[in-house]
Design a protein around this motif. Structure first.
Motif, PDB file in Angstrom:
ATOM      1  N   ARG A 103       0.824  -1.209   0.000  1.00  0.00           N
ATOM      2  CA  ARG A 103       0.000   0.000   0.000  1.00  0.00           C
ATOM      3  C   ARG A 103       0.865   1.269   0.000  1.00  0.00           C
ATOM      4  O   ARG A 103       0.540   2.259  -0.655  1.00  0.00           O
ATOM      5  N   LEU A 107       1.337   4.507  -2.670  1.00  0.00           N
ATOM      6  CA  LEU A 107       1.223   5.892  -2.222  1.00  0.00           C
ATOM      7  C   LEU A 107       2.368   6.756  -2.733  1.00  0.00           C
ATOM      8  O   LEU A 107       2.230   7.985  -2.837  1.00  0.00           O
ATOM      9  N   ARG A 111       3.481  10.872  -3.346  1.00  0.00           N
ATOM     10  CA  ARG A 111       4.215  11.303  -2.156  1.00  0.00           C
ATOM     11  C   ARG A 111       5.702  11.000  -2.332  1.00  0.00           C
ATOM     12  O   ARG A 111       6.210   9.981  -1.844  1.00  0.00           O
TER      13      ARG A 111
END
Length: 289
Positions: A103, A107, A111
């Motif tokens: 996960r 992201l 980011r």
């Protein structure tokens, strides 16, 4: 994702209109009204914890950096040869750690600030330890501290492509390999970045820096070809007497060679090779107190 970020940043600077198509999915967009409890993750220790207990997250501790600056994570193989001063057992269930890192990898598309931490933690997917899970939970707390933080495709700035690259020599304690990092910006918008361990061991910091630079240049070359396909870069034909790159591909005549050297901005700082001229220049330029 790099292509998409590049197109969006170009559209922002050029003032192009963008149209978004949303796919509504119950799994992604559904509302949740129930209270959710989760089993206590491995790596979380609490005195006199009873079996069967679950936890409910009320708030998270404020974390201002993705990773502890002085933390060095090691593999189980490394610990066999270099014993640690404190106990660091392996996780009995690897699945929870692997899902969490998966996960976090997703992201990193928006980011870039967690790219280094995620690539570091992803090296221990097959044999994670308690310290790895604790570092991952710290990263989660960092993300939760500023959930709205992300990249901004700004309409301001110039139409220049800039790239910054760096290397951390021998940063990996397990293999002594260096870490390559670069970020490529178009205007004020970051469109491509990477944090990756180099494939081979560099014998000097200069070698590690050049490897990082090579990776950054390869990304620039690819991005340049993308911009060319979008019509943002126009290739112009130059006559052979104006082609400065001919200095690096073939032997040239004296006149053309001298002219292309002047185009490069090269200057001769030494005195003329003529003996008479040298004496005159010496008398003019050199004075003995």
């Amino acid at each position: 994702m790099t292509t998409m970020r590049a197109v969006i940043s170009i559209a922002a600077i050029k003032g192009w209109k963008l149209y978004q198509m949303d796919v509504y999915n119950a799994f992604l967009q559904g509302d949740l009204y129930e209270e959710v409890y989760m089993t206590i993750p491995e790596g979380f220790s609490k005195p006199r914890r009873k079996a069967g207990q679950v936890c409910k997250l009320l708030k998270s501790l404020s974390v201002t950096t993705p990773m502890d600056q002085n933390q060095k994570l090691t593999t189980t193989e490394f610990d066999q040869y270099v014993p640690s001063s404190h106990e660091d057992p392996g996780l009995t269930d690897h699945t929870s750690y692997q899902k969490l890192i998966g996960r976090l990898l997703y992201l990193t598309t928006t980011r870039p600030d967690i790219a280094f931490a995620v690539q570091t933690l992803s090296q221990f997917m097959y044999s994670p330890k308690t310290s790895h899970m604790e570092a991952a939970m710290r990263l989660v707390r960092y993300v939760k501290n500023a959930p709205g933080l992300g990249i901004l495709m700004s309409s301001g700035g110039d139409n220049l492509m800039k790239v910054y690259c760096d290397a951390d020599w021998g940063a990996c304690v397990n293999s002594r390999k260096s870490i390559t990092g670069y970020v490529l910006q178009y205007g004020n918008s970051p469109i491509s970045w990477k944090s990756k361990k180099q494939a081979t061991v560099s014998r000097s910091s200069a070698e590690a820096e050049y490897r990082a630079m090579a990776s950054a240049v390869a990304e620039v070359v690819w991005m340049t070809s993308l911009f060319k396909e979008l019509g943002l870069i126009i290739t112009a034909h130059l006559p052979f007497e104006e082609q400065t790159a001919d200095l690096f591909t073939k032997g040239l005549g004296r006149q053309l060679h001298s002219y292309l050297i002047s185009k490069l901005g090269m200057k001769n700082i030494f005195i003329s090779s003529s003996l008479r001229g040298s004496v005159k220049e010496l008398n003019k330029c050199v004075s003995v107190p």
